[in-house]
Design a protein around this motif. Sequence first.
Motif, PDB file in Angstrom:
ATOM      1  N   SER A 288     -24.060  44.431 -39.087  1.00 45.49           N
ATOM      2  CA  SER A 288     -23.797  43.151 -38.429  1.00 45.49           C
ATOM      3  C   SER A 288     -23.814  41.999 -39.426  1.00 45.49           C
TER       4      SER A 288
ATOM      5  N   ALA B  16     -21.270  43.100 -41.787  1.00 44.83           N
ATOM      6  CA  ALA B  16     -20.114  43.465 -40.975  1.00 44.83           C
ATOM      7  C   ALA B  16     -18.862  42.732 -41.452  1.00 44.83           C
TER       8      ALA B  16
ATOM      9  N   THR C 272     -28.104  45.340 -36.812  1.00 43.09           N
ATOM     10  CA  THR C 272     -28.677  44.950 -35.523  1.00 43.09           C
ATOM     11  C   THR C 272     -28.913  46.202 -34.695  1.00 43.09           C
TER      12      THR C 272
ATOM     13  N   THR D 271     -20.431  45.672 -35.851  1.00 46.54           N
ATOM     14  CA  THR D 271     -20.140  44.713 -34.787  1.00 46.54           C
ATOM     15  C   THR D 271     -18.664  44.307 -34.851  1.00 46.54           C
TER      16      THR D 271
ATOM     17  N   ARG E 124     -17.827  39.224 -32.464  1.00 46.60           N
ATOM     18  CA  ARG E 124     -19.295  39.192 -32.503  1.00 46.60           C
ATOM     19  C   ARG E 124     -19.772  38.902 -33.921  1.00 46.60           C
ATOM     20  N   THR E 125     -19.122  39.499 -34.910  1.00 41.69           N
ATOM     21  CA  THR E 125     -19.506  39.275 -36.305  1.00 41.69           C
ATOM     22  C   THR E 125     -19.401  37.802 -36.670  1.00 41.69           C
TER      23      THR E 125
ATOM     24  N   ASP F 249     -22.165  35.800 -35.026  1.00 43.23           N
ATOM     25  CA  ASP F 249     -23.450  36.048 -35.678  1.00 43.23           C
ATOM     26  C   ASP F 249     -23.536  35.348 -37.031  1.00 43.23           C
TER      27      ASP F 249
END
Length: 299
Positions: free
Chosen positions: A68, A72, A91, A126, A130-131, A134
Amino acid sequence: MQSEIYLRWRLRAAGYGDHEVRRMLRDGSLHPIRRGAYVAGPSEDPAVGHALLVRAALAELSPDAVVSHVSAAVLHGLRVWGIPLDRVIVTRTRRRSGARRGSRVHVHCAPMEPDEIVLVDGLPVTSVPRTIVDVARTVGFEQAVVVADAALEAGLVDEGALAVALARWSRWPGLPAARRAIGFAARGSGSVGESRSRVAIAEAGLPAPILQWEVRRSDGTFVGRVDFGWPRQRTVGEFDGRVKYGKLLRPGQDPADVVYEEKRREDALRAEDLAVVRWTWPDLTHFAPVAARLRSRLT
């Protein structure tokens, strides 16, 4: 990014003694990527080296660990700038958030939906939306914009998917910062330098430019594409990075030829009554003089 990882215990099982491993490390046959893990030869690219670190770390982590954050981003092939790559970030799916930071691995605990986990070269990672969220909620604005710009430019994500990702975990720490960075991100930045330039232009309070503006003559013939354009003010901005000229080289072409062609291109732009303002990597650290030159044309 799929170089083979040699773990110390596996080398021993294959009959290699510690003295042989030390010899291979001395002569460069092996390169350490973390304690007890090696690859053949050195890795000069930080992103490639980090990807190898990820593979080595996952071999020793819980099976539910998902790569992640910046790790990621590296595996997705996104440009990364100004974010340390000395730790692998993963994660683990948990209902409540938390984190454990070690010297080599940073383990986050947070909820993840099934569609937020994808496979990249066989590794659980991820998803791109989402990456980016984050990354954007855990690093600085400029660093986050570089990553988000890269994903948009590569077509790996769109604004709608990023909006969904932001809305899904609306109460997480760092979401206001993530919204600012993702809201600023845009297609059209072809390099780290161009993304950082956009940030510098905005922070200087200058008008937002058109990215990758195609300059044409009055008869419609193409003159050139510029990094930044302010058509009404007849001004273009160009970020000059060494990598940029390297990419322009054709097989067998001398670098001096590229410089000459670039000079001809700039002459053609100026012939269209366009002012050309250039800057380089060092200027991004102290952008005020460049901003002053642009401001004199734009205001």
